[in-house]
Design a protein around this motif. Structure first.
Motif, PDB file in Angstrom:
ATOM      1  N   VAL A  36       0.846  -1.194   0.000  1.00  0.00           N
ATOM      2  CA  VAL A  36       0.000   0.000   0.000  1.00  0.00           C
ATOM      3  C   VAL A  36       0.883   1.246   0.000  1.00  0.00           C
ATOM      4  CG1 VAL A  36      -1.723   1.314   1.307  1.00  0.00           C
ATOM      5  CG2 VAL A  36      -1.924  -1.167   1.122  1.00  0.00           C
ATOM      6  N   LEU A  37       1.902   1.242   0.817  1.00  0.00           N
ATOM      7  CA  LEU A  37       2.829   2.367   0.852  1.00  0.00           C
ATOM      8  C   LEU A  37       3.507   2.536  -0.511  1.00  0.00           C
ATOM      9  CD1 LEU A  37       4.577   3.824   3.670  1.00  0.00           C
ATOM     10  CD2 LEU A  37       6.151   3.149   1.883  1.00  0.00           C
ATOM     11  N   ALA A  38       3.869   1.430  -1.143  1.00  0.00           N
ATOM     12  CA  ALA A  38       4.490   1.492  -2.468  1.00  0.00           C
ATOM     13  C   ALA A  38       3.541   2.111  -3.483  1.00  0.00           C
ATOM     14  CB  ALA A  38       4.908   0.093  -2.912  1.00  0.00           C
ATOM     15  N   GLY A  39       2.274   1.780  -3.395  1.00  0.00           N
ATOM     16  CA  GLY A  39       1.286   2.370  -4.302  1.00  0.00           C
ATOM     17  C   GLY A  39       1.101   3.851  -4.068  1.00  0.00           C
ATOM     18  N   ALA A  40       1.075   4.244  -2.820  1.00  0.00           N
ATOM     19  CA  ALA A  40       0.897   5.663  -2.483  1.00  0.00           C
ATOM     20  C   ALA A  40       2.101   6.496  -2.920  1.00  0.00           C
ATOM     21  CB  ALA A  40       0.663   5.818  -0.981  1.00  0.00           C
ATOM     22  N   PHE A  41       3.270   5.875  -2.943  1.00  0.00           N
ATOM     23  CA  PHE A  41       4.507   6.575  -3.291  1.00  0.00           C
ATOM     24  C   PHE A  41       5.101   6.048  -4.598  1.00  0.00           C
ATOM     25  CE2 PHE A  41       4.087   7.369   1.204  1.00  0.00           C
ATOM     26  CZ  PHE A  41       4.544   8.672   1.334  1.00  0.00           C
ATOM     27  N   TYR A  42       4.252   5.670  -5.542  1.00  0.00           N
ATOM     28  CA  TYR A  42       4.727   5.065  -6.790  1.00  0.00           C
ATOM     29  C   TYR A  42       5.720   5.938  -7.544  1.00  0.00           C
ATOM     30  CZ  TYR A  42       1.587   8.133  -9.372  1.00  0.00           C
ATOM     31  OH  TYR A  42       0.968   9.231  -9.898  1.00  0.00           O
ATOM     32  N   ASP A  43       5.627   7.259  -7.354  1.00  0.00           N
ATOM     33  CA  ASP A  43       6.503   8.170  -8.097  1.00  0.00           C
ATOM     34  C   ASP A  43       7.730   8.612  -7.299  1.00  0.00           C
ATOM     35  OD1 ASP A  43       4.985   9.591  -6.289  1.00  0.00           O
ATOM     36  OD2 ASP A  43       4.633  11.282  -7.616  1.00  0.00           O
ATOM     37  N   ALA A  44       7.908   8.053  -6.101  1.00  0.00           N
ATOM     38  CA  ALA A  44       9.030   8.450  -5.244  1.00  0.00           C
ATOM     39  C   ALA A  44      10.139   7.399  -5.297  1.00  0.00           C
ATOM     40  CB  ALA A  44       8.552   8.618  -3.809  1.00  0.00           C
ATOM     41  N   LYS A  45      11.342   7.834  -4.993  1.00  0.00           N
ATOM     42  CA  LYS A  45      12.490   6.932  -4.920  1.00  0.00           C
ATOM     43  C   LYS A  45      12.643   6.432  -3.491  1.00  0.00           C
ATOM     44  CE  LYS A  45      14.839   9.544  -8.492  1.00  0.00           C
ATOM     45  NZ  LYS A  45      15.836  10.562  -8.727  1.00  0.00           N
ATOM     46  N   SER A  46      13.267   5.286  -3.313  1.00  0.00           N
ATOM     47  CA  SER A  46      13.384   4.692  -1.979  1.00  0.00           C
ATOM     48  C   SER A  46      14.225   5.529  -1.027  1.00  0.00           C
ATOM     49  CB  SER A  46      13.952   3.277  -2.062  1.00  0.00           C
ATOM     50  OG  SER A  46      15.274   3.308  -2.545  1.00  0.00           O
ATOM     51  N   ASP A  47      15.087   6.397  -1.564  1.00  0.00           N
ATOM     52  CA  ASP A  47      15.898   7.235  -0.684  1.00  0.00           C
ATOM     53  C   ASP A  47      15.324   8.650  -0.509  1.00  0.00           C
ATOM     54  OD1 ASP A  47      16.476   7.932  -3.294  1.00  0.00           O
ATOM     55  OD2 ASP A  47      18.621   8.175  -2.966  1.00  0.00           O
ATOM     56  N   ASP A  48      14.143   8.920  -1.091  1.00  0.00           N
ATOM     57  CA  ASP A  48      13.477  10.203  -0.849  1.00  0.00           C
ATOM     58  C   ASP A  48      13.062  10.274   0.618  1.00  0.00           C
ATOM     59  OD1 ASP A  48      13.769  10.923  -3.484  1.00  0.00           O
ATOM     60  OD2 ASP A  48      11.671  10.559  -4.033  1.00  0.00           O
ATOM     61  N   LEU A  49      13.089  11.469   1.179  1.00  0.00           N
ATOM     62  CA  LEU A  49      12.790  11.650   2.597  1.00  0.00           C
ATOM     63  C   LEU A  49      11.376  12.187   2.806  1.00  0.00           C
ATOM     64  CD1 LEU A  49      16.156  13.286   3.701  1.00  0.00           C
ATOM     65  CD2 LEU A  49      15.492  10.885   3.883  1.00  0.00           C
ATOM     66  N   PHE A  50      10.679  11.610   3.791  1.00  0.00           N
ATOM     67  CA  PHE A  50       9.328  12.034   4.147  1.00  0.00           C
ATOM     68  C   PHE A  50       9.175  11.972   5.662  1.00  0.00           C
ATOM     69  CE2 PHE A  50       9.063  10.147  -0.063  1.00  0.00           C
ATOM     70  CZ  PHE A  50       8.346  11.105  -0.761  1.00  0.00           C
ATOM     71  N   SER A  51       8.358  12.877   6.198  1.00  0.00           N
ATOM     72  CA  SER A  51       8.013  12.780   7.622  1.00  0.00           C
ATOM     73  C   SER A  51       6.900  11.742   7.762  1.00  0.00           C
ATOM     74  CB  SER A  51       7.542  14.131   8.156  1.00  0.00           C
ATOM     75  OG  SER A  51       6.278  14.464   7.615  1.00  0.00           O
ATOM     76  N   LYS A  52       6.697  11.257   8.956  1.00  0.00           N
ATOM     77  CA  LYS A  52       5.632  10.283   9.183  1.00  0.00           C
ATOM     78  C   LYS A  52       4.276  10.902   8.869  1.00  0.00           C
ATOM     79  CE  LYS A  52       7.637   8.818  13.197  1.00  0.00           C
ATOM     80  NZ  LYS A  52       7.635   8.176  14.511  1.00  0.00           N
TER      81      LYS A  52
END
Length: 68
Positions: A36-52
């Motif tokens: 689900v997280l992968a779907g929500a962040f489909y356009d992001a890279k694994s090393d991109d930073l996000f707050s909770k």
């Protein structure tokens, strides 16, 4: 002695983590599977930073998205 800094909840909300780390702990943090997280962040890279908080909002939007 210097002044002691107090951590507010706002300070904790602004701490960012790599998407890969959020994905590893997606069940504990957000109650969703890593897929689900992968779907929500489909356009992001694994090393991109996000707050909770950012991740939570993005996941909620993804889950409410209408399926066509």
């Amino acid at each position: 002695m210097g002044k002691q800094q107090t951590n507010t909840s706002k300070d904790k909300d602004s701490i960012t983590f790599p998407l890969s780390e959020l994905s590893k702990h997606s069940r504990e943090l957000f109650g969703v599977n890593p897929e689900v997280l992968a779907g929500a962040f489909y356009d992001a890279k694994s090393d991109d930073l996000f707050s909770k908080e950012e991740a939570k909002v993005k996941i909620e939007k993804f889950l409410k998205k209408e399926v066509i």
